[in-house]
Scaffold this active site. Sequence first.
Site, short mmCIF file in Angstrom:
data_model
loop_
_atom_site.label_atom_id
_atom_site.label_comp_id
_atom_site.label_asym_id
_atom_site.label_seq_id
_atom_site.Cartn_x
_atom_site.Cartn_y
_atom_site.Cartn_z
N LEU A 90 6.35 -7.01 4.83
CA LEU A 90 6.42 -7.90 5.99
C LEU A 90 7.75 -7.67 6.68
O LEU A 90 7.85 -7.61 7.91
CB LEU A 90 6.28 -9.36 5.54
CG LEU A 90 4.98 -9.68 4.78
CD1 LEU A 90 4.93 -11.16 4.42
CD2 LEU A 90 3.76 -9.32 5.61
N GLU B 164 3.14 -0.31 8.06
CA GLU B 164 2.60 0.39 6.89
C GLU B 164 2.09 1.78 7.25
O GLU B 164 1.99 2.65 6.39
CB GLU B 164 1.47 -0.45 6.26
CG GLU B 164 1.05 0.05 4.89
CD GLU B 164 0.06 -0.87 4.17
OE1 GLU B 164 0.00 -2.07 4.50
OE2 GLU B 164 -0.65 -0.37 3.27
N ARG C 6 6.91 0.27 -3.32
CA ARG C 6 7.44 -0.79 -2.47
C ARG C 6 7.68 -2.04 -3.30
O ARG C 6 6.85 -2.42 -4.11
CB ARG C 6 6.46 -1.10 -1.35
CG ARG C 6 6.89 -2.28 -0.51
CD ARG C 6 5.95 -2.51 0.65
NE ARG C 6 4.65 -3.02 0.28
CZ ARG C 6 4.41 -4.30 -0.04
NH1 ARG C 6 5.38 -5.18 -0.07
NH2 ARG C 6 3.19 -4.68 -0.34
N HIS D 256 -1.34 -2.84 -7.28
CA HIS D 256 -0.72 -4.15 -7.50
C HIS D 256 -1.18 -4.72 -8.84
O HIS D 256 -2.36 -4.73 -9.14
CB HIS D 256 -1.12 -5.08 -6.36
CG HIS D 256 -0.27 -6.30 -6.28
ND1 HIS D 256 -0.26 -7.27 -7.26
CD2 HIS D 256 0.61 -6.72 -5.34
CE1 HIS D 256 0.59 -8.22 -6.91
NE2 HIS D 256 1.14 -7.91 -5.76
N ARG E 244 6.22 -3.55 -9.47
CA ARG E 244 4.76 -3.46 -9.52
C ARG E 244 4.24 -2.24 -10.26
O ARG E 244 3.29 -2.34 -11.04
CB ARG E 244 4.22 -3.41 -8.10
CG ARG E 244 4.43 -4.72 -7.43
CD ARG E 244 3.98 -4.70 -6.01
NE ARG E 244 4.16 -6.04 -5.47
CZ ARG E 244 3.95 -6.38 -4.21
NH1 ARG E 244 3.55 -5.46 -3.35
NH2 ARG E 244 4.14 -7.61 -3.82
C1 LIG Z 1 -3.60 -9.19 0.24
C2 LIG Z 1 -2.25 -8.67 0.66
C3 LIG Z 1 -1.11 -9.42 0.41
C4 LIG Z 1 0.14 -8.96 0.80
N1 LIG Z 1 1.23 -9.73 0.54
C5 LIG Z 1 2.45 -9.30 0.97
C6 LIG Z 1 3.60 -10.11 0.80
O1 LIG Z 1 3.55 -11.22 0.26
N2 LIG Z 1 4.78 -9.65 1.25
C7 LIG Z 1 4.89 -8.44 1.87
O2 LIG Z 1 5.98 -8.09 2.29
N3 LIG Z 1 3.81 -7.67 2.05
C8 LIG Z 1 2.60 -8.06 1.62
N4 LIG Z 1 1.49 -7.26 1.81
C9 LIG Z 1 1.63 -6.02 2.58
C10 LIG Z 1 1.70 -6.32 4.06
O3 LIG Z 1 0.90 -7.43 4.36
C11 LIG Z 1 1.23 -5.17 4.92
O4 LIG Z 1 1.79 -3.99 4.50
C12 LIG Z 1 1.66 -5.39 6.36
O5 LIG Z 1 1.30 -6.67 6.79
C13 LIG Z 1 1.08 -4.35 7.27
O6 LIG Z 1 1.36 -4.68 8.60
P1 LIG Z 1 1.04 -3.68 9.76
O7 LIG Z 1 1.44 -4.37 11.01
O8 LIG Z 1 1.64 -2.37 9.47
O9 LIG Z 1 -0.54 -3.47 9.70
P2 LIG Z 1 -1.78 -4.49 9.81
O10 LIG Z 1 -1.37 -5.90 9.77
O11 LIG Z 1 -2.79 -4.02 8.82
O12 LIG Z 1 -2.33 -4.25 11.26
C14 LIG Z 1 -3.06 -3.12 11.60
C15 LIG Z 1 -3.51 -3.28 13.02
O13 LIG Z 1 -4.02 -2.06 13.49
C16 LIG Z 1 -5.28 -2.24 14.07
N5 LIG Z 1 -6.02 -1.02 13.87
C17 LIG Z 1 -6.18 -0.30 12.73
N6 LIG Z 1 -6.88 0.80 12.97
C18 LIG Z 1 -7.19 0.80 14.27
C19 LIG Z 1 -7.90 1.68 15.12
N7 LIG Z 1 -8.41 2.83 14.68
N8 LIG Z 1 -8.04 1.32 16.42
C20 LIG Z 1 -7.50 0.16 16.91
N9 LIG Z 1 -6.80 -0.67 16.15
C21 LIG Z 1 -6.65 -0.36 14.85
C22 LIG Z 1 -5.86 -3.45 13.41
O14 LIG Z 1 -6.81 -4.04 14.25
C23 LIG Z 1 -4.62 -4.30 13.23
O15 LIG Z 1 -4.37 -5.02 14.40
C24 LIG Z 1 0.24 -7.71 1.43
C25 LIG Z 1 -0.89 -6.96 1.68
C26 LIG Z 1 -2.13 -7.42 1.29
C27 LIG Z 1 -3.32 -6.56 1.55
#
Ligand SMILES: Cc1cc2nc3c(=O)[nH]c(=O)nc-3n(C[C@H](O)[C@H](O)[C@H](O)COP(=O)(O)OP(=O)(O)OC[C@H]3O[C@@H](n4cnc5c(N)ncnc54)[C@H](O)[C@@H]3O)c2cc1C
Lengths: 637, 266
Positions: A441, A425, A435, A266, A330
């Site tokens: 999101l 993700e 991306r 980023h 990006r």
């Molecule tokens: C700082 C930041 C800003 C961002 N801003 C944006 C934005 O403005 N717009 C956008 O579209 N995207 C943005 N992104 C990207 C986006 O936020 C993420 O890609 C997305 O939220 C991922 O969602 P997810 O549900 O796949 O995973 P996550 O929200 O990371 O959830 C992962 C889950 O898995 C669980 N987990 C992981 N490993 C294990 C394990 N071994 N055992 C049990 N549980 C586990 C965790 O506890 C958690 O509950 C941003 C990312 C970051 C880091």
Amino acid sequence: MELNSAIPSGPIEKKWDKHRFEMKLVNPANKRKYHVIVVGSGLAGGAAAATMAELGYNVSCFCYQDSPRRAHSIAAQGGINAAKNYQNDGDSVYRLFYDTVKGGDFRAREANVYRLAEVSANIIDQCVAQGVPFAREYGGLLANRSFGGALVSRTFYARGQTGQQLLIGAYQALQRQVGAGKVKMYSRHEMLDVVVIDGKARGIVVRDMVTGKISSHAADAVCLATGGYGNVFFLSTNAKGCNVTAIWRAYLKGAAFGNPCYTQIHPTCIPVSGDHQSKLTLMSESLRNDGRIWVPKQAGDTRPPHQIPEDERDYYLERKYPSYGNLAPRDISSRSAKEACDAGRGVGPGGKGVYLDFADAIKRLGEDAVREKYSNLFEMYERITDENPYKVPMRIYPAVHYTMGGLWVDYNLMSTIPGLHVLGEANFSDHGANRLGASALMQGLADGYFIIPYTIGHYLASNKLDKVGTDHAEFKKVEAEVAERTNKLLSIRGKRTVDSFHRELGKIMWEYCGMARNKAGLEKALELIPALREEYWQNVNVLGGGDELNQSLEKAGRVADFLELGELMSRDALVREESCGGHFREEYQTEEGEALRDDERFCHVAAWAYKGKDQTPERLVEPLAFENVHLQQRSYK
Amino acid sequence: MSSGNGKTLNLTLEVWRQKGPKDPGKFVTYDAHGISTDMSFLEMLDVVNERLNEKGEEPIAFDHDCREGICGMCGLVINGRPHGPRGATTTCQLHMRSFKDGDTITIEPWRATAFPVLRDLVVDRSAFDRIIASGGFISVSTGNAQDANAIPVPKEAAELAMDAAACIGCGACVAACPNASAMLFVAAKVSHLGLLPQGQPERESRVTKMVAKMDAEGFGSCTNHRECEAACPKEIPVQFIARMNRDYLKASIFAGRREARAGDSA
Ligand SMILES: Cc1cc2nc3c(=O)[nH]c(=O)nc-3n(C[C@H](O)[C@H](O)[C@H](O)COP(=O)(O)OP(=O)(O)OC[C@H]3O[C@@H](n4cnc5c(N)ncnc54)[C@H](O)[C@@H]3O)c2cc1C
Ligand code: FES
């Protein structure tokens, strides 16, 4: 192993509709007889668990934090895309689809991306109904902003806390089902392996992070929504606990890993301040709506920013990409920042930074208007750097942020292990090699609210699933393996801490498999990583016991998996002899330094299949066909 | 490489150590020398932990995840104040430049009956999840929603709802309150949803259920100390508590009437 993407036939606009009609349904009365495991409570997992429970399935949901509300989705700042065309600026499902395919540098699957664009509008409807307090205009209707890689304004936001608000919406929906007894929530539980019986995913083995107890959970299907693996670089914008363990264990059990080398760096993060640095903080891309990026024209110019006159500044993005300017995608913005710094024109300590300047915006809109849009980001910046961005330009530098790679899934979000679905993700699916901002999101919620609830029914209805319980021998076997690995880590008692290995791995990855890659470097990484891994298993020092809350042990397991993943990423990057999106191979660039794809040889997904310890994994290929958006060199000029 | 003034501090830490929920626990003194003022508070603890680990002593357990002040996972009582000396700042966002060379810093976990200590500085805040599960939501299943712009929300209402929704669920309000009350946390959720048109149908039942659950979880009552507001890293104002009290009162009056009506028809 074969990759069957299971893309429905027919024109792209009709595929999802047709597929929804053709998929088998589970009789509503029978849904309660099925049990689904969801690992992860972020946008993808939280939305999936809540929605499947609403439909009547019994759901168990796991997360490693103390509450599902803390999944790292919470940290997303800038916004979420949706093809609502509320601004009447020419947006449409097709345009969002087009922008995403192009933004991904033609390395994503068209059918998936189209579906994503299609359901994007439903996501906003759903979130508003849940009470997500999106930004509004004075008339009470929803407001939008622009994000990189797009010329329309389609990003919905809640101040600089969009991810937080979306996640809280999903979390509340999830808690409603917890209260109703349809979801059993296991917080502070870490998944350490998946259990495959008769070729199908039938459960997981977890460790209770408070008591250390290792236990099995059986189900009819398993969904992994465990987020990204950017922490393989040690320093990233991810939360400290983000890990690859869940999907890595699945890979070792037979799930192919798609495009592991596609990582997103980023462009706008706060620069590293010292060796103690434990993570990097993102400054949302939305700032590029109003901030202007520049460096001094002259290399080695150390004057403070306000003493550098206008004509001695290089607003390099505006210069190189006049039509997208500061909103170039990006990968391009990050590489341009690196180029400027490599040429000695970087600013701040060590010359590892560029300015993101709000002076013009403040002049044009007034400080109050800027404060209303970005105050929490400005405050966060000041807290970390002790500098006031209303007065001096921010200093920013690229940082590891997102992983486009992940477990390979078909159109139904199912991995190569039947019954094992991967969302958010953690899968590889929709973003190709890069991306676009505000699209993760969207993808997480699309997968969780609107896709898996349908496709899981199809899987359950089309497969005969014998009852299996956790007394099955396979569960016992996997539990024993997990316990053995834990004991092994605790028994080494070597000389180095887990963090010291993790930092070293991170340096190798950043140096050789980071923003720019080349053959020699990747080959070097392929020597260094196995050696480091070897040392790890001889010399790591993990104190404490297995049957207690032990944070060193938690980290140790995750780093052990990163040490294996890093090698696969480097291997994937080495074989992909082209540049595309976030994967920049120095040998393959245009005269102007832009990424040079090789569509002849690499217009495909590479998915790696595990072949056993110390064996080279097999590289499987899913060819990509571009029937709607024609292959072209990306241009943002 | 350092972006700041490159100063370092020599500090003494008094840290609460407790093996497990049943262990009585005690303060242990640690030396923290050579701490850069650019470090965050948690990075300072990382350094201390690395040194402990190298000496063969078990590191100090503390909760954290995002380290950007948004997940609400971190939370330490620093010199008697939840999240430490700087206003509107979570523990993970607190930087060492807020301290002076030679300082002694005491570090304790949140202390409240409803938040039992699990180990060292780690506490169990799952009571918050249970309060949300009791009614802190809008009952709308996926697929039920109408077009988002079909419900205009006045900008002021949306902004105020957002102020309340900014709560990160860290529990500093409980830790700061002499009665260990969770009123600010509950009021933030009740207000977030109650301020929006979408939240109206369940407005009364929501506040009634959430308050009942809060009481059942063993949180104390609010006696207007306003320590919660001062400790809240997201500056959630106590006005939301007043708002919730009004909603609660209204809900109890209506509940009384409904019971009376039910009695009539019986
Ligand atoms: C700082 C930041 C800003 C961002 N801003 C944006 C934005 O403005 N717009 C956008 O579209 N995207 C943005 N992104 C990207 C986006 O936020 C993420 O890609 C997305 O939220 C991922 O969602 P997810 O549900 O796949 O995973 P996550 O929200 O990371 O959830 C992962 C889950 O898995 C669980 N987990 C992981 N490993 C294990 C394990 N071994 N055992 C049990 N549980 C586990 C965790 O506890 C958690 O509950 C941003 C990312 C970051 C880091
Ligand atoms: S670690 Fe997330 S708020 Fe502090």
